[in-house]
Scaffold this motif. Sequence first.
Motif, PDB file in Angstrom:
ATOM      1  N   ILE A 171      47.586  59.141  40.834  1.00 66.06           N
ATOM      2  CA  ILE A 171      46.298  58.294  40.355  1.00 66.06           C
ATOM      3  C   ILE A 171      46.067  58.419  42.206  1.00 66.06           C
ATOM      4  O   ILE A 171      46.629  58.577  43.424  1.00 66.06           O
ATOM      5  N   ASP A 172      45.038  58.643  42.301  1.00 60.98           N
ATOM      6  CA  ASP A 172      43.830  59.259  43.314  1.00 60.98           C
ATOM      7  C   ASP A 172      43.541  58.305  43.684  1.00 60.98           C
ATOM      8  O   ASP A 172      42.129  57.375  43.606  1.00 60.98           O
ATOM      9  N   VAL A 173      44.195  57.323  44.558  1.00 63.17           N
ATOM     10  CA  VAL A 173      43.748  56.254  45.715  1.00 63.17           C
ATOM     11  C   VAL A 173      43.471  56.370  47.001  1.00 63.17           C
ATOM     12  O   VAL A 173      44.330  57.181  47.247  1.00 63.17           O
ATOM     13  N   ILE A 174      42.545  55.737  46.943  1.00 65.18           N
ATOM     14  CA  ILE A 174      41.334  56.545  48.477  1.00 65.18           C
ATOM     15  C   ILE A 174      41.878  55.153  49.389  1.00 65.18           C
ATOM     16  O   ILE A 174      41.476  56.003  50.672  1.00 65.18           O
ATOM     17  N   GLY A 175      42.320  54.421  49.098  1.00 65.06           N
ATOM     18  CA  GLY A 175      42.321  53.156  50.612  1.00 65.06           C
ATOM     19  C   GLY A 175      42.440  51.945  50.249  1.00 65.06           C
ATOM     20  O   GLY A 175      42.340  51.681  49.437  1.00 65.06           O
ATOM     21  N   TYR A 176      42.811  51.361  50.453  1.00 66.89           N
ATOM     22  CA  TYR A 176      43.609  50.297  50.567  1.00 66.89           C
ATOM     23  C   TYR A 176      43.482  49.525  51.920  1.00 66.89           C
ATOM     24  O   TYR A 176      42.992  49.159  53.216  1.00 66.89           O
ATOM     25  N   HIS A 177      42.033  48.028  51.148  1.00 66.55           N
ATOM     26  CA  HIS A 177      41.403  46.834  52.012  1.00 66.55           C
ATOM     27  C   HIS A 177      41.667  45.700  51.471  1.00 66.55           C
ATOM     28  O   HIS A 177      41.463  44.972  50.682  1.00 66.55           O
ATOM     29  N   PRO A 178      42.990  44.969  52.639  1.00 66.48           N
ATOM     30  CA  PRO A 178      43.178  43.304  51.960  1.00 66.48           C
ATOM     31  C   PRO A 178      42.463  42.648  51.789  1.00 66.48           C
ATOM     32  O   PRO A 178      41.275  42.842  52.803  1.00 66.48           O
ATOM     33  N   TRP A 179      42.148  41.564  51.644  1.00 68.77           N
ATOM     34  CA  TRP A 179      41.089  40.519  51.970  1.00 68.77           C
ATOM     35  C   TRP A 179      42.745  39.190  52.978  1.00 68.77           C
ATOM     36  O   TRP A 179      42.814  38.860  52.322  1.00 68.77           O
ATOM     37  N   SER A 180      41.324  38.940  54.178  1.00 67.58           N
ATOM     38  CA  SER A 180      40.968  39.454  54.668  1.00 67.58           C
ATOM     39  C   SER A 180      41.074  40.249  56.550  1.00 67.58           C
ATOM     40  O   SER A 180      42.478  39.889  56.242  1.00 67.58           O
ATOM     41  N   ALA A 181      39.904  40.476  56.186  1.00 66.86           N
ATOM     42  CA  ALA A 181      40.914  41.564  58.320  1.00 66.86           C
ATOM     43  C   ALA A 181      40.730  39.731  58.765  1.00 66.86           C
ATOM     44  O   ALA A 181      41.507  39.935  59.273  1.00 66.86           O
TER      45      ALA A 181
END
Length: 464
Positions: free
Chosen positions: A404-414
């Motif tokens: 699976i082409d997953v390009i990024g991971y951004h948890p909530w929150s910085a």
Amino acid sequence: MKKIGKDFLWGASTSAYQCEGATNIDGKGKSVQDLTLPVKDKIDFRNASHHYFHYKEDVKLMAEMGFKSYRFSISWSRIFPKGTGEINQKGVDFYNNLLNELLKYNIEPVVTVYHFDPPLDLENQGGWLNRDLMVNAFVQYSTKLFELFGDRVKYWQTINEHNMIIQVGHVIGVINPKQDNLFKKLYQINHNMLIAQALVTRKYHDMNFKGIIGPAPNISYVYAETSKPEDFDASYKANAWRNWLYLDAACLGEYNTIAWEWMVKNGYEPELREGDLEILKKGKADFIAFNYYNTSTVRASTKIGSIKFSESDQQTAYDIPGLFDLCDNKNLPKTEFGWSIDPQGFLHTMRAMWDRYRMPLMVTENGLGAYDIVEEDGSIHDQYRIDYIKAHLEQLKVAINEGIDVIGYHPWSAIDLVSTHEGIKKRYGFIHVNINDNGEGDYKRSRKDSFYWYKKVISTNGED
Ligand code: BGP
């Protein structure tokens, strides 16, 4: 065996109205959120986390964690105080400064055009129900953002959690539940948003930038409670209603037929204008940005008649007569705020999207809201947050391994910010902000244990 690639976008996420504050200065117009009280008599969105004043320090801390990317939203009413017409140069300056600060540290900006904060002036003229007004204003606003920032932003998302605005907009302050024919109106709003999104996507493509653009819904797989065929049927339909109605339109340029039939049967189907289906076809997304927190579980519907929708502020889920009854999944633990924790559901959700659309996926939200405790020496031991993210990252690795082409991971929150309906007592950040639920504090930033842990995750490209 595929592994996380070296270009993987490791970062975290925020939204403008939940962290910026500074709602009353530098020419910003009002948004509906400036008048929203997430919790009565508690901190609201007017000051939030003072990110507007602390953005340099915040970006520096993100750089210290090793962020490759940062997902944030632009406040529409900071750029166009009235939603359309005159532009506010000071608002443009703020985002130019933020972008330049990020690029100084090689942090890729991942920008959401619209995150729950319509300008009040537009809302007062009917908001998203006033199709001509809102669609034109949204296209004008988005086009301006592309012109202003398109040279530096390569990842754009149109509308955050479009599906949540339709399903639980009353909780996030963007839909008044006390109106006649609420559901008919909601699905008209949904359609108007889909049209606006497709027009903006097309516009972006026509402008020939090198970046990509996509939607940012909240996608969560819906399980069947048992292996009974009728429960599976309910979960299949619930997925159509909750997830694919939005993504089929954005990614395939079509209405999901199960969801459409349901709308027709109940008299909720939107009015389509000539050429609308063509607009959807010509404005398809390049990738799927999605937010994932938990799954839900359903069984066959036992109810008939119309949706019983309580006007209670906290109601975020309801049965759909003829489609499904919601049920509690006893197999899953819950957070302190009652949200189920389901890392494997994260994998199912990614698999389902990949099977259906074969498009790159980017995680734009995922995380744990908790009561953080500040120790006397100022440290914050948020092992629960580390455990939550770690478990989800394990499943993300499985997804990548499966191809699976997953390009990024951004948890909530910085950084800590004001929750949509829980104030700031419910925290998500890697970076603590010293402000309490009564709005008292000096906004000082500090590093939680999860800050150091996530830094290590990024530096080892997920191996930690
Ligand atoms: C998502 C929203 C965010 C965010 C998050 C956590 O649905 O896109 O804006 O707030 O949920 O939700 P809450 O703040 O209600 O805990």
